[in-house]
Design a protein around this motif. Structure first.
Motif, PDB file in Angstrom:
ATOM      1  N   LEU A  75      11.253  46.108  57.155  1.00  0.00           N
ATOM      2  CA  LEU A  75      12.301  46.299  58.016  1.00  0.00           C
ATOM      3  C   LEU A  75      12.786  47.854  58.005  1.00  0.00           C
ATOM      4  O   LEU A  75      13.103  48.294  58.950  1.00  0.00           O
ATOM      5  CB  LEU A  75      13.412  45.438  57.448  1.00  0.00           C
ATOM      6  CG  LEU A  75      13.425  43.968  57.461  1.00  0.00           C
ATOM      7  CD1 LEU A  75      14.762  43.168  57.110  1.00  0.00           C
ATOM      8  CD2 LEU A  75      13.037  43.547  58.970  1.00  0.00           C
ATOM      9  N   HIS A  76      12.528  48.565  56.901  1.00  0.00           N
ATOM     10  CA  HIS A  76      12.672  49.963  57.067  1.00  0.00           C
ATOM     11  C   HIS A  76      11.749  50.717  57.811  1.00  0.00           C
ATOM     12  O   HIS A  76      12.226  51.704  58.536  1.00  0.00           O
ATOM     13  CB  HIS A  76      12.564  50.508  55.400  1.00  0.00           C
ATOM     14  CG  HIS A  76      13.952  50.303  54.587  1.00  0.00           C
ATOM     15  ND1 HIS A  76      15.034  51.413  54.856  1.00  0.00           N
ATOM     16  CD2 HIS A  76      14.595  49.418  53.879  1.00  0.00           C
ATOM     17  CE1 HIS A  76      15.889  50.926  53.982  1.00  0.00           C
ATOM     18  NE2 HIS A  76      15.592  49.690  53.427  1.00  0.00           N
ATOM     19  N   LYS A  77      10.562  50.160  58.000  1.00  0.00           N
ATOM     20  CA  LYS A  77       9.496  50.838  58.608  1.00  0.00           C
ATOM     21  C   LYS A  77      10.058  50.782  60.130  1.00  0.00           C
ATOM     22  O   LYS A  77      10.011  51.784  60.964  1.00  0.00           O
ATOM     23  CB  LYS A  77       8.238  50.354  58.291  1.00  0.00           C
ATOM     24  CG  LYS A  77       6.970  51.073  58.714  1.00  0.00           C
ATOM     25  CD  LYS A  77       5.744  50.898  58.157  1.00  0.00           C
ATOM     26  CE  LYS A  77       4.598  51.816  59.001  1.00  0.00           C
ATOM     27  NZ  LYS A  77       3.737  50.893  59.228  1.00  0.00           N
ATOM     28  N   ALA A  78      10.447  49.497  60.304  1.00  0.00           N
ATOM     29  CA  ALA A  78      10.636  49.086  61.741  1.00  0.00           C
ATOM     30  C   ALA A  78      11.902  50.287  62.290  1.00  0.00           C
ATOM     31  O   ALA A  78      11.746  50.494  63.384  1.00  0.00           O
ATOM     32  CB  ALA A  78      11.080  47.953  61.870  1.00  0.00           C
ATOM     33  N   ALA A  79      12.562  50.244  61.579  1.00  0.00           N
ATOM     34  CA  ALA A  79      14.025  51.130  61.806  1.00  0.00           C
ATOM     35  C   ALA A  79      13.545  52.530  62.055  1.00  0.00           C
ATOM     36  O   ALA A  79      13.957  53.232  63.148  1.00  0.00           O
ATOM     37  CB  ALA A  79      14.724  51.319  60.607  1.00  0.00           C
ATOM     38  N   ALA A  80      12.295  52.990  61.283  1.00  0.00           N
ATOM     39  CA  ALA A  80      11.778  54.398  61.634  1.00  0.00           C
ATOM     40  C   ALA A  80      11.354  54.465  62.930  1.00  0.00           C
ATOM     41  O   ALA A  80      11.491  55.481  63.884  1.00  0.00           O
ATOM     42  CB  ALA A  80      11.139  54.895  60.475  1.00  0.00           C
ATOM     43  N   GLU A  81      10.415  53.456  63.175  1.00  0.00           N
ATOM     44  CA  GLU A  81       9.558  53.205  64.420  1.00  0.00           C
ATOM     45  C   GLU A  81      10.645  53.177  65.599  1.00  0.00           C
ATOM     46  O   GLU A  81      10.287  53.948  66.657  1.00  0.00           O
ATOM     47  CB  GLU A  81       8.786  51.994  64.331  1.00  0.00           C
ATOM     48  CG  GLU A  81       7.676  51.871  63.685  1.00  0.00           C
ATOM     49  CD  GLU A  81       6.547  52.999  63.701  1.00  0.00           C
ATOM     50  OE1 GLU A  81       6.537  53.352  65.174  1.00  0.00           O
ATOM     51  OE2 GLU A  81       5.712  53.196  63.000  1.00  0.00           O
ATOM     52  N   LEU A  82      11.626  52.414  65.378  1.00  0.00           N
ATOM     53  CA  LEU A  82      12.754  52.289  66.580  1.00  0.00           C
ATOM     54  C   LEU A  82      13.308  53.661  66.854  1.00  0.00           C
ATOM     55  O   LEU A  82      13.488  54.106  67.919  1.00  0.00           O
ATOM     56  CB  LEU A  82      13.827  51.232  66.084  1.00  0.00           C
ATOM     57  CG  LEU A  82      14.717  50.967  67.071  1.00  0.00           C
ATOM     58  CD1 LEU A  82      14.097  50.499  68.398  1.00  0.00           C
ATOM     59  CD2 LEU A  82      15.816  49.985  66.683  1.00  0.00           C
ATOM     60  N   ARG A  83      13.544  54.451  65.873  1.00  0.00           N
ATOM     61  CA  ARG A  83      14.408  55.833  66.131  1.00  0.00           C
ATOM     62  C   ARG A  83      13.439  56.646  66.915  1.00  0.00           C
ATOM     63  O   ARG A  83      13.610  57.558  67.584  1.00  0.00           O
ATOM     64  CB  ARG A  83      14.528  56.189  64.645  1.00  0.00           C
ATOM     65  CG  ARG A  83      15.702  55.830  64.044  1.00  0.00           C
ATOM     66  CD  ARG A  83      16.479  56.553  63.156  1.00  0.00           C
ATOM     67  NE  ARG A  83      17.586  55.986  62.484  1.00  0.00           N
ATOM     68  CZ  ARG A  83      17.779  55.240  61.551  1.00  0.00           C
ATOM     69  NH1 ARG A  83      16.685  55.076  60.638  1.00  0.00           N
ATOM     70  NH2 ARG A  83      18.619  54.494  61.167  1.00  0.00           N
TER      71      ARG A  83
END
Ligand code: NAD
Length: 482
Positions: A75-83
């Protein structure tokens, strides 16, 4: 398939890890600021829904079987990808919904922050020990995920309202099937793509768009889906709640609102006016917690009404892609019709128009920022959610009069008050019948808060710790002493 708008891209279904851009029947998505066609979107067939359900069922033991740490890392990696993809996603949102780009950027950032917050908060959930019965060691287990979730979202916050449900569910181990609104089929894709890039196991998140009645009926009837999370109108929420009830299936319903704003005569008038006008303009008033009924104490009511009309009438209304736009269009021609019908009815019943009161004569779905004063209780707009850029300014005499007027609709979602007195702030917070109350400000949705309404505004809470817990199923375990 070639998109019609060069920047918009191609909406798709996301089924069992596969992006599907073409189906036998396609829908059409339009830009509300210009009326132009943005793209065609695929409409899920029964076979796509069945594949989705099989995928969610297969993903459940895999996703819920992963450690909290591993889930949190994804979930943390997804947040970075989304940004990394945020600007593109925000522009897609403004093209399909019309809200100013600055508002879209904030919404995409909110989705990333929700993924992070939910991942971290899930790690804090603990079983509760109970000690009332001597001779027993007892606990309520609060860490078992309920199972695959159907998350059905509206168009007005097309990414964050889907993401709020999804982030809570994923964080506690539930796969999710998201059904965004067909008016805004594109911008949630950025969230799904970010999770895919971050390594979310196949089938853990699926996205369906198409005939909304058919899709939700099939999802709710399936034994695979264990809970329904819906945000939208009270009318549709009741239909879906009844379908869930027929299956003895829990649901959370986040429905319409008609928020009162009580302005006492000891309030900071300039602050109340500035915040009220800016908040009323947000998403052209198409917000469930938008302030709609301003109730202002007698002595300051005329000054408030005149000041509101002056500030509201000079807003820059236009295409959300233009940098100076402060308020965008309404979602659809149907919204224009619905808003105008309420305004014309109020005028016919004796309301005074201080500004606006008509659609704007230009392409796109634009309605003038509108202030109505002295609206009689019989006018439909006093009971029906306007969901547009319309502010009602009515007067009240004293505290009890304000409370009785504020609580006089069937809705009970957001409510606000402005006052300089702590005593009044405490008393009005207690007296307002609402799921969320703001005092001297309009902020009601925080990363760690749960949102939800009462009565015709729905039931259950979404987001925050309560939102995470709502996707768990409790189990009481009592062990007699060995
Ligand atoms: P809507 O009820 O028309 O649609 C919401 C969702 O339901 C969409 O995904 C839509 O495709 C689907 N849907 C529509 N008709 C359906 C049907 N017959 N059967 C099954 N699904 C169906 O609502 P909307 O116009 O998209 O959103 C506006 C409403 O949402 C307003 O009333 C607003 O107050 C409310 N809302 C509430 C909250 C909250 O947190 N309480 C937040 C945002 C919006």
């Amino acid at each position: 398939m070639t998109p019609h708008h060069p920047e918009y891209g191609q909406p798709a279904l996301f089924v069992d890890g596969e992006w599907i851009t073409t189906t036998p029947k396609m829908g059409e998505v339009n830009n509300p600021a210009t009326g132009e066609r943005l793209a065609d979107f695929p409409m899920a067939e029964p076979a796509h829904i069945e594949r989705t359900l099989n995928a969610a069922e297969a993903a459940f033991p895999i996703w819920s079987g992963m450690s909290l740490l591993d889930r949190s890392a994804i979930l943390h990696k997804a947040a970075a990808e989304l940004r990394k993809d945020a600007e593109t996603a925000a522009r897609h949102m403004t093209l399909e919904l019309g809200k100013p780009l600055a508002e879209s950027r904030l919404e995409i950032e909110n989705c990333a922050a929700l993924l992070e917050w939910s991942a971290d908060a899930a790690a804090e959930l603990k079983d509760r020990s109970l000690g009332a019965m001597p001779g027993y060691v007892a606990r309520t287990m609060r860490t078992e995920p309920i199972g695959p979730i159907a998350a059905i979202a509206p168009w007005n916050f097309p990414a964050s309202l889907a993401a709020r449900k999804m982030a809570s569910a994923l964080a506690v181990g539930c796969p999710v099937v998201v059904k965004p609104a067909e008016e805004t089929p594109m911008c949630f894709q950025a969230v799904a793509k970010a999770l895919e890039k971050a390594g979310l196991p196949r089938g853990t998140l699926n996205v369906l768009i198409g005939d909304p009645g058919r899709i939700s009926a099939a999802l709710i009837a399936s034994p695979v889906i264990r809970k329904i999370a819906f945000t939208g109108s009270t009318r549709v929420g009741k239909i879906l709640g009844a379908q869930a009830g027929a299956e003895a299936k829990p649901c959370v319903l986040e429905l319409g609102g008609h928020a009162p704003v009580v302005v006492f005569d000891d309030a900071d008038l300039d602050r109340a006016l500035d915040l009220s006008v800016a908040t009323k303009a947000r998403n052209a008033g198409q917000v469930c917690i938008s302030p709609t009924r301003f109730l202002v104490q007698d002595g300051i009511c005329d000054a408030f009404a005149t000041g509101f009309a002056k500030k509201f009438s000079i807003l820059t209304v236009g295409d959300g892609m233009e940098p100076d736009t402060q308020m965008g269009p309404l979602m659809s021609p149907a919204r224009i019709e619905a808003v105008d019908a309420l305004v014309q009815d109020a005028i016919a019943q004796g309301a005074r128009v201080l500004t606006g009161g008509m659609r704007l004569n230009r392409p796109g779905n634009f309605y003038a920022p509108t202030v109505l004063a002295d609206v009689p209780p019989e006018a439909r707009i006093m009971q029906e959610e306007p969901f547009g850029p319309v502010a009602i300014v009515n007067r009240f005499a004293d505290f009890d009069d304000a409370v009785s007027k504020a609580n006089s609709t069937d809705f009970a979602l957001g409510a606000y008050a402005f006052t300089g007195s702590q005593d009044r702030a405490d008393r009005i917070s207690a007296a307002l019948d609402a799921g969320m109350v703001g005092i001297n400000g309009f902020g009601l949705v925080f990363l760690d808060s749960s949102l939800g309404g009462r009565r015709q505004s729905g039931y259950g809470r979404e987001g925050g710790i309560e939102g995470l817990e709502s996707f768990l199923t409790n189990k009481f375990v009592a062990q007699a002493e060995i």
